[in-house]
Enzyme design. Structure first.
Site, PDB file in Angstrom:
ATOM      1  N   CYS A 171     -53.572 102.114  81.944  1.00 40.77           N
ATOM      2  CA  CYS A 171     -54.282 100.848  81.808  1.00 40.77           C
ATOM      3  C   CYS A 171     -53.757  99.791  82.765  1.00 40.77           C
ATOM      4  CB  CYS A 171     -54.117 100.320  80.387  1.00 40.77           C
ATOM      5  SG  CYS A 171     -55.193 101.119  79.266  1.00 40.77           S
TER       6      CYS A 171
ATOM      7  N   CYS B  45     -57.378  89.021  85.573  1.00 39.32           N
ATOM      8  CA  CYS B  45     -56.324  88.984  84.552  1.00 39.32           C
ATOM      9  C   CYS B  45     -54.980  89.151  85.260  1.00 39.32           C
ATOM     10  CB  CYS B  45     -56.528  90.105  83.540  1.00 39.32           C
ATOM     11  SG  CYS B  45     -58.133  90.054  82.740  1.00 39.32           S
TER      12      CYS B  45
ATOM     13  N   CYS C 167     -62.543  93.460  90.834  1.00 40.69           N
ATOM     14  CA  CYS C 167     -62.952  92.707  89.646  1.00 40.69           C
ATOM     15  C   CYS C 167     -62.775  91.217  89.897  1.00 40.69           C
ATOM     16  CB  CYS C 167     -62.094  93.133  88.455  1.00 40.69           C
ATOM     17  SG  CYS C 167     -62.599  92.363  86.906  1.00 40.69           S
TER      18      CYS C 167
ATOM     19  N   CYS D  35     -53.181  92.649  85.584  1.00 39.13           N
ATOM     20  CA  CYS D  35     -53.980  93.804  86.000  1.00 39.13           C
ATOM     21  C   CYS D  35     -53.995  93.970  87.515  1.00 39.13           C
ATOM     22  CB  CYS D  35     -55.409  93.646  85.470  1.00 39.13           C
ATOM     23  SG  CYS D  35     -56.537  94.896  86.072  1.00 39.13           S
TER      24      CYS D  35
ATOM     25  N   CYS E 174     -62.595 107.755  81.906  1.00 44.82           N
ATOM     26  CA  CYS E 174     -62.550 106.296  82.015  1.00 44.82           C
ATOM     27  C   CYS E 174     -63.215 105.931  83.340  1.00 44.82           C
ATOM     28  CB  CYS E 174     -61.084 105.848  81.988  1.00 44.82           C
ATOM     29  SG  CYS E 174     -60.873 104.089  82.286  1.00 44.82           S
TER      30      CYS E 174
ATOM     31  N   GLU F  52     -61.652 104.199  91.472  1.00 43.68           N
ATOM     32  CA  GLU F  52     -60.872 105.211  90.767  1.00 43.68           C
ATOM     33  C   GLU F  52     -61.486 105.507  89.396  1.00 43.68           C
ATOM     34  OE1 GLU F  52     -56.508 104.917  92.750  1.00 43.68           O
ATOM     35  OE2 GLU F  52     -56.808 103.638  91.017  1.00 43.68           O
TER      36      GLU F  52
HETATM   37  S1  SF4 Z   1     -58.206  93.869  82.956  1.00 43.44           S
HETATM   38 FE1  SF4 Z   1     -58.483  94.022  85.185  1.00 43.44          FE
HETATM   39  S2  SF4 Z   1     -60.404  95.136  85.457  1.00 43.44           S
HETATM   40 FE2  SF4 Z   1     -60.351  94.408  83.320  1.00 43.44          FE
HETATM   41  S3  SF4 Z   1     -61.413  92.421  83.369  1.00 43.44           S
HETATM   42 FE3  SF4 Z   1     -59.217  91.974  83.655  1.00 43.44          FE
HETATM   43  S4  SF4 Z   1     -58.961  91.944  85.897  1.00 43.44           S
HETATM   44 FE4  SF4 Z   1     -60.903  92.948  85.498  1.00 43.44          FE
END
Ligand code: SF4
Length: 347
Positions: free
Chosen positions: A335, A114, A110, A117, A103, A90
């Site tokens: 975000c 986190c 990933c 996220c 963006c 995306e």
């Molecule tokens: S915020 Fe999401 S995309 Fe960014 S480093 Fe952490 S897990 Fe990965």
């Protein structure tokens, strides 16, 4: 056949020389690719027909397939791009009064994971190639017909989409080199922001290779809280990140570092946290971007209602601390809301 967008100007010059073409032609081709958005070699009118034919045999000019486009009521547009291997990523276009920002993503998924996220929650599939990173910018310009526009420009790029850019360093660096190449297009290093979860040794490398604006996803004033919401903190803790930030600032004094701070209810939004953050960031030429949490299905965090108070405490202590405007929430483009879709999940 190779993807020409994967080549830097230096690499293309070498390839041209090895194939008997004048070196200066590489610059002309770059202008067609990055300033005019050419998608075929046969329109490159200052290059001979013979060379156009040869280039068509040697290279392709990559674009992803636009699998879906969603428009937010605030003007934000989210693109779902399908890659050649059928994975999807995306990309978000954010129009503002004085600038337009894109963006872009750097990985399918990933690895950082986190806790707040959605991208991290869905796991990691692979790194994007340089052309897959660059072509998000080019494909959005194609779609919005921005190549000929005098008024509308895609002026800013933020590497804040899906993925940790510094875990795909080589391709990210190459993409920045290529996108910065054409100065007339206005993508200077001051208009490119790389956001990282804090991969300390690579931040130092970036300072030497190609400094741009740097944004650190900090999200906590101490290691105890940060490790709970960002497990990567067990490898690169706050002290190691701040030390490299000081090095980055010393190299490039004019580039103020931004610390992103996502406010999570009862986790990191107390007055004590604000005061701890002030003490932490005082020695650095920094700005704090306060981000309001955008909930997604399956996450256990709640948005904080203390954003304004938190911001006031920081500002009173002399730290610039705006609350970032929420954009594209209604289309899950804000975000932490971006998702990758594996082959089996694509739409
Ligand atoms: S915020 Fe999401 S995309 Fe960014 S480093 Fe952490 S897990 Fe990965």
């Amino acid at each position: 056949m190779d993807g020409i967008l994967n080549c830097t100007i230096g690499e293309l010059e070498k390839i041209f020389e090895n194939n008997g073409f004048p070196k200066y032609r590489a610059k002309q081709v770059f202008v067609w690719l990055y300033r005019f958005g050419s998608r075929a070699f046969d329109g490159m009118t200052n290059i001979s027909r013979n060379m156009q034919n040869e280039l068509s045999k040697m290279f392709y000019i990559y674009r992803p397939i636009i699998a879906n486009v969603r428009h937010s009521s605030d003007g934000t547009i989210k693109f779902l791009f399908q890659l050649a291997d059928l994975n999807t990523i995306e990309t978000v276009f954010i129009p503002e009064t004085r600038r337009n920002t894109i963006c872009i993503s750097t990985q399918v998924g990933c690895t950082v994971g986190c806790k707040f996220c959605n991208t991290g929650y869905n796991g990691f599939i692979r790194n994007l190639t340089a052309e897959e990173i660059i072509s998000q910018f080019l494909a959005v310009k194609d779609y919005l017909k921005l190549w000929d526009s005098e008024k509308e420009r895609l002026s800013n790029i933020v590497y804040m989409g899906m993925g940790e850019p510094l875990f795909n360093y080589e391709n990210v660096l190459k993409s920045m080199q290529n996108l910065m190449y054409d100065e007339n297009e206005g993508i200077s290093r001051r208009r490119i922001t790389l956001s990282t979860s804090g991969i300390a040794p690579v931040i130092e490398q970036l300072a030497k290779d190609l400094p741009c604006r740097l944004a650190i996803s900090l999200h906590a004033p101490n290691d105890y809280i940060r490790s709970q919401i960002m497990p990567i903190n067990n490898i690169y803790n706050i002290e190691s990140i701040l030390n490299t930030c000081k090095i980055y600032s010393n190299y490039h004094k004019y580039l103020k570092i931004t610390f992103e701070y996502l406010l999570l209810k009862d986790i990191n939004d107390t007055d004590e946290c604000a005061h701890e953050l002030i003490a932490l960031l005082k020695p650095i030429h920094a700005k704090v971007n306060l981000i309001q949490f955008n909930q997604w299905k399956g996450c256990s965090f709640a948005p904080s209602k203390r954003a304004q108070r938190f911001s006031n405490i920081l500002q009173k202590a002399g730290l610039e601390a705006p609350i970032r405007a929420r954009r594209g929430v209604d289309i899950m483009a804000a975000c932490g809301q971006l998702q990758s879709h594996g082959r089996e999940e694509r739409i």
